[in-house]
Design an enzyme around this catalytic site. Structure first.
Site, short mmCIF file in Angstrom:
data_model
loop_
_atom_site.label_atom_id
_atom_site.label_comp_id
_atom_site.label_asym_id
_atom_site.label_seq_id
_atom_site.Cartn_x
_atom_site.Cartn_y
_atom_site.Cartn_z
N ASP A 95 0.83 -1.05 -0.08
CA ASP A 95 -0.10 -0.17 0.08
C ASP A 95 0.98 1.18 0.19
O ASP A 95 2.16 1.19 0.51
CB ASP A 95 -0.87 -0.37 1.38
CG ASP A 95 -2.00 0.90 1.10
OD1 ASP A 95 -2.16 1.60 0.00
OD2 ASP A 95 -2.77 1.10 2.06
N ASP A 130 -3.55 7.29 -3.88
CA ASP A 130 -4.84 7.64 -4.01
C ASP A 130 -5.45 8.38 -2.71
O ASP A 130 -4.83 8.19 -1.75
CB ASP A 130 -5.61 6.37 -4.66
CG ASP A 130 -5.71 5.38 -3.56
OD1 ASP A 130 -6.69 5.18 -2.60
OD2 ASP A 130 -4.91 4.55 -3.54
N ALA A 196 -11.54 2.35 0.80
CA ALA A 196 -12.11 3.02 1.70
C ALA A 196 -13.72 2.35 1.97
O ALA A 196 -14.65 3.06 2.33
CB ALA A 196 -12.73 4.56 1.30
N CYS A 279 -12.84 -25.38 16.44
CA CYS A 279 -11.66 -25.44 15.07
C CYS A 279 -10.88 -26.63 15.31
O CYS A 279 -10.51 -26.96 16.51
CB CYS A 279 -11.17 -24.18 15.01
SG CYS A 279 -9.71 -24.21 13.71
N CYS A 281 -7.70 -26.43 13.84
CA CYS A 281 -6.53 -26.18 13.20
C CYS A 281 -5.08 -26.42 14.24
O CYS A 281 -5.49 -27.13 15.32
CB CYS A 281 -6.43 -24.57 13.13
SG CYS A 281 -6.40 -23.59 14.70
N CYS A 284 -5.86 -25.01 17.80
CA CYS A 284 -6.96 -25.40 18.57
C CYS A 284 -7.23 -27.01 18.70
O CYS A 284 -7.86 -27.45 19.67
CB CYS A 284 -8.25 -25.05 17.61
SG CYS A 284 -8.52 -23.50 17.82
#
Length: 585
Positions: A95, A130, A196, A279, A281, A284
């Protein structure tokens, strides 16, 4: 609009709704979209970039303004390059400081300086500076900000040496969003973020986000990836992808972890409220909520960030699998019920039928499931009803359908009417030898348009042992095959010749240039860069006629893109050719 020279390659590999699985290639590095970019703050690395790569994140985003502003970081980046600075060999997008501009009102760098700096440190995808106008700003401010953004876009276009984002701005004014999108599409940029929207996402104004994304998409070229800036919560991924968003970024994985918040596809939970992890993962599976709560803050924050990343990655994969199976709308419907505001956004999206219908495949791998009242408004259902009504004018004999109401009897074998599920069963009416040709003619009218049925009036229909029509022939030559999976026609070259004579130009035509002509004649696939023109009414997975610039038939095949996409894309296949006029059997 014409094809532009691009430093980045993007092609569609699979699709559903307006969503697509794509291949994005930049600097020899490839990723599959939809993709999520974890936001990496070079000053606060909760999760090391190389660990993100090991987890399967092949693209990240960082802020070039933060690096530029910090003297030590700036010197290191200029000396080593951004990939060595972050110890990451995947794609790095940056960015420009626009987010800081929105949050704090100013940045201490010019547009030219930040664009040139991004090139010097070797980023893969840059962003010019921008002006992000917040939601509900006065129109005069939105217009003035957009004017500056477009001026900076022209400046960036003239000096850029790397692939670059051109962010669509315009606040909550949809006409300004569409105007910005059209103006930026005319310039030589590679990716279009929609900017935005973070304040809208944070305040659950998802309906406004839908309006902004669709207004932007309607003005943008379909051959460029779209990035929804700041959208990093998994609960919005399915909806956003269905609109046509390809890229996301997430700082939420780290921000939520700092605040002891735990991401799920349905929303966010506080760690203190959890007794169990639903979860599986690595985090977890190893720890309980109680164990995490008892850890030192720094250790807990890292583990929560890792969990949040796994959930984000899992949801992106779930969305992609839904696209592969033709089930994206079902996933959107399911996810929308996680929050009333998300449900309202889903209903708003379905109001944009004419935008969605252009990209909606003509057939899908999965049956149509009536799982809600909203499913009757899915583009595949609305289009089917519209086409069936037109067929009914020529073939008025009808039968009741539990989902679609009265439909032409001779479409009872055809997708989605036969391949559908609801509370009540639908009994298809198999053809007899006497009326089988009426089925073929009705299917042709439904599939190729008014008058197409006449191409098969004198044909003979072979009925399989199952009682279903299969081969459509004349004097031993195959005109078409009725596909078992969806009851639609796949054309043989003789059938294509008949349709070509019958249907006026440019109906169902894909026009290829002279370079591609000999390959098409021999049955080779048609690539988008060789398409000169295509019927704008062609939809993905339509059966099409491939012709040269003199409208001479070269081949027949299945469209992989919409007609408009074929003309604009410069990478990837446009038509999967089934048979060329000179192809040896």
């Amino acid at each position: 609009m014409s094809r532009g020279d691009s430093m980045l390659r993007f092609e569609i590999k699979d699709r559903d709704a307006a969503g697509r699985i794509g291949k994005l290639e930049v600097n020899g590095k490839k990723i599959e979209t939809p993709a999520i970019m974890p936001v990496v703050n070079p000053k606060q690395l909760i999760v090391e970039p190389k660990e993100l790569k090991r987890m399967g994140f092949d693209i990240i985003i960082t802020n070039s303004y933060i690096i530029y502003k910090d003297k030590k970081l700036r010197e290191k980046a200029l000396e080593k390059g951004i990939h060595r600075l972050l110890d990451y060999d995947g794609i790095i997008e940056v960015d420009s400081g626009s987010f800081q501009l929105m949050r704090y009102g100013k940045v201490e760098v010019t547009n030219r300086e930040i664009v040139e700096f991004q090139h010097k440190i070797g980023v893969d995808i840059g962003t010019f500076l921008d002006i992000p106008t917040p939601p509900d700003a006065p129109r005069e401010k939105a217009e003035q900000d957009l004017k500056i953004t477009l001026e900076r876009a022209k400046e960036a276009e003239s000096i850029k040496q790397i692939p670059m984002n051109a962010t669509v701005q315009g606040s909550t004014y949809l006409d300004l969003r569409k105007l910005a999108a059209r103006k930026l599409s005319e310039m030589n940029f590679e990716i279009h973020p929609i900017g935005a929207v973070v304040p809208l996402l944070e305040s659950y104004r998802f309906k406004d986000v839908v309006d902004i994304v669709i207004a932007s998409k309607m003005g943008l070229r379909p051959d460029r990836p779209v990035h929804l800036f700041g959208a990093g919560h998994p609960m919005v991924f399915a909806l956003a992808v269905a609109m046509g968003v390809d890229l996301f970024d997430s700082a939420s994985y780290a921000l939520y972890a700092k605040d002891d918040r735990y991401l799920t596809p349905q929303g966010t939970k506080r760690l203190e409220e959890l007794e169990y992890f639903s979860c599986s993962c690595p985090v977890c599976s190893k720890y309980t909520p109680q164990e995490l709560r008892e850890m030192p803050k720094e250790e807990r924050e890292k583990l929560l960030a890792l969990h949040n990343l796994w959930v984000i990655r899992e949801e992106i994969n779930r969305v992609k699998q839904a696209i592969k199976e033709g089930e994206l709308w079902r996933l959107v419907d399911e996810r929308a019920r996680a929050h009333p505001k998300l449900y309202a956004a889903y209903k708003r999206l379905l109001e944009y039928y004419h935008y969605l219908e252009e990209y909606e495949p003509i057939t899908k791998k999965s049956a149509f499931f009536k799982i809600s009242e909203e499913s009757l408004k899915w583009p595949i259902a609305r289009r089917a009803k519209e086409r069936a009504e037109k067929v009914k004018a020529k073939f008025p004999e009808s039968i009741p359908h539990p989902i679609f109401g009265e439909i032409p009897k001779y479409l009872s074998l055809t997708y989605p009417f036969a391949q559908s599920e609801s509370e009540e069963d639908f009994q298809i009416e198999k053809p007899t030898r006497e009326n089988a040709i009426l089925y073929i003619m009705a299917i042709a009218e439904y599939q190729f348009g008014e008058g197409a049925g006449e191409a098969f009036r004198d044909a003979e229909v072979e009925i399989a042992k199952t009682g279903m029509p299969r081969q459509v022939k004349k004097n031993g030559k195959r005109l078409a095959t009725v596909r078992a999976e969806d009851g639609l026609l796949t054309l043989g070259i003789e059938g294509a010749k008949r349709l070509h004579e019958l249907l006026p130009y440019p109906v169902m035509r894909v026009v290829v240039n002279k370079e591609a002509e000999p390959f098409a004649r021999k049955g080779k696939d048609v690539f988008a860069k060789f398409v000169e023109f295509a019927d704008p009414k062609i939809r993905p997975y339509d059966e099409v006629l491939i012709v040269n610039e003199n409208d001479e038939l070269l081949a027949t095949g299945q469209a992989l893109l919409s007609g408009r996409e074929m003309v604009l894309f410069s990478s990837g296949r446009a038509v999967k050719t089934r048979r060329g006029v000179e192809e040896k059997k």
